[in-house]
Write a protein that holds these residues in place. Structure first.
Motif, mmCIF file in Angstrom:
data_model
loop_
_atom_site.group_PDB
_atom_site.id
_atom_site.type_symbol
_atom_site.label_atom_id
_atom_site.label_comp_id
_atom_site.label_asym_id
_atom_site.label_seq_id
_atom_site.Cartn_x
_atom_site.Cartn_y
_atom_site.Cartn_z
ATOM 1 N N ASP A 151 20.847 10.111 -9.758
ATOM 2 C CA ASP A 151 21.775 11.125 -10.262
ATOM 3 C C ASP A 151 21.793 11.030 -11.781
ATOM 4 O O ASP A 151 21.960 9.935 -12.341
ATOM 5 C CB ASP A 151 23.196 10.886 -9.731
ATOM 6 C CG ASP A 151 23.290 11.097 -8.228
ATOM 7 O OD1 ASP A 151 22.384 11.731 -7.657
ATOM 8 O OD2 ASP A 151 24.267 10.600 -7.632
ATOM 9 N N ALA A 198 18.820 23.477 -12.538
ATOM 10 C CA ALA A 198 17.917 23.181 -11.418
ATOM 11 C C ALA A 198 16.470 23.157 -11.889
ATOM 12 O O ALA A 198 15.685 22.278 -11.492
ATOM 13 C CB ALA A 198 18.103 24.213 -10.313
ATOM 14 N N SER A 202 19.494 14.419 -8.586
ATOM 15 C CA SER A 202 20.654 15.299 -8.448
ATOM 16 C C SER A 202 21.502 15.184 -9.705
ATOM 17 O O SER A 202 21.334 14.251 -10.498
ATOM 18 C CB SER A 202 21.491 14.911 -7.221
ATOM 19 O OG SER A 202 20.710 14.957 -6.045
#
Length: 313
Positions: free
Chosen positions: A267, A280, A302
């Motif tokens: 992350d 994204a 992520s």
């Protein structure tokens, strides 16, 4: 790390070990038949087990290098641990069990050995050939150990390359086993009793069993999933933090998925204040850049939550 220099070196190490063990197995079998020595029978079983195991290791080396596909997005690296596990089980069954069983039988039904000079000659030649194979495994392991700041034995136990670990362990056991066999044969000749020779066979079997259990356990650990070395993880965190588009790293998991290969799951908090669609795109670009490393089988990133703590290298 498909097709990397480490894998090429592993292939050479296994080939050298296979050639040496095949020659040694034939010589020991002939000497065992001629002398009737229990220790030489144990050593012959040991070498045939090692030679057969090298075939499993060659299969492990080849199949683990197959490229990723839709069903295996992180590649086939874990096949190396499956086939190396088979090799370790083979060492336990064909090497340890046979040696111990024959030694016990010899204790119950002792038979005198003959032609001791032949046995000593074969053991001496075997020691030289095993030493050559052992030297090749050390030649591969030492630079890797130095790069990871580990001592040699620590690296062999910790390395994600099961073929290197197997050859190093088997050659080490072979050299010790040869010394045990020579001692048993000499005691047999000096005392006239086959008991020391039979005891030597049992000791060789116990040695092989210990080595096999260690190898089985290490392959099991890699098959069920193991994190990369903390030093590798710290370096990966620092590399991400050094990337200009990464503001923070809040989670990172590097799991070993094959010899010298890891999968990356993390992350991150990206710099700037882009829209979701642009974020994204930037994440996918960062994943692609990470996956381009020969040591990375795949990367999944992520976005971090605002309240998640930041990792430091």
């Amino acid at each position: 790390m498909l097709g990397g220099p480490g894998e090429s070196e592993s292939f050479t190490t296994v080939l050298v070990a296979f050639g040496a063990n095949l020659l040694i197995a034939v010589a020991k079998s002939a000497a065992a038949a001629l002398t009737g020595s229990a220790s030489l029978v144990a050593e012959a079983a040991h070498s045939w087990a090692d030679a057969g195991n090298e075939i499993f290791l060659l299969i492990a080396n080849r199949r683990s290098r197959r490229p990723p596909d839709l069903a295996h997005p992180f590649g086939h690296g874990r096949e190396a641990y499956v086939w190396s596990l088979f090799a370790a089980i083979g060492l336990f069954v064909a090497g340890a069990a046979v040696s111990v069983t024959y030694g016990v039988q010899e204790l119950l039904h002792p038979e005198p050995a003959t032609h001791f000079a032949v046995g000593y000659a074969v053991l001496a030649v075997s020691f030289v050939l095993e030493a050559i194979s052992f030297r090749q495994s050390i030649r591969q392991a030492r630079p890797e150990a130095e790069s990871m700041e580990r001592d040699l034995i620590e690296h062999v136990l910790a390395t994600s390359d099961p073929t290197l670990r197997a050859v190093f362990a088997e050659d080490s056991a072979a050299l010790i086993g040869l010394l045990i066999a020579a001692a048993g044969l000499a005691a047999h000749q000096l005392t006239g009793s086959p008991v020391p020779d039979a005891a030597g066979s049992i000791l060789v079997g116990v040695l092989l069993a210990v080595v096999a259990v260690v190898l089985i356990n290490r392959n099991r650990q890699f098959l069920v999933g193991q994190e990369a070395d903390p030093r590798v993880r710290a370096a990966a965190v620092q590399a991400l933090l050094d990337a200009p588009e990464v503001a923070r790293v809040t989670y990172l998991r590097l799991e070993i998925v094959g010899p010298r290969m890891v999968s990356v799951v993390g992350d991150v908090d990206l710099t700037g204040d882009d829209t979701e669609s642009h974020l994204a795109i930037r994440l996918r670009a960062l994943e692609a850049r990470i996956s381009a490393s020969p040591a990375v089988a795949g990367a999944v990133l992520s976005l971090s939550a605002p309240d998640e703590p930041t990792l430091t290298a």
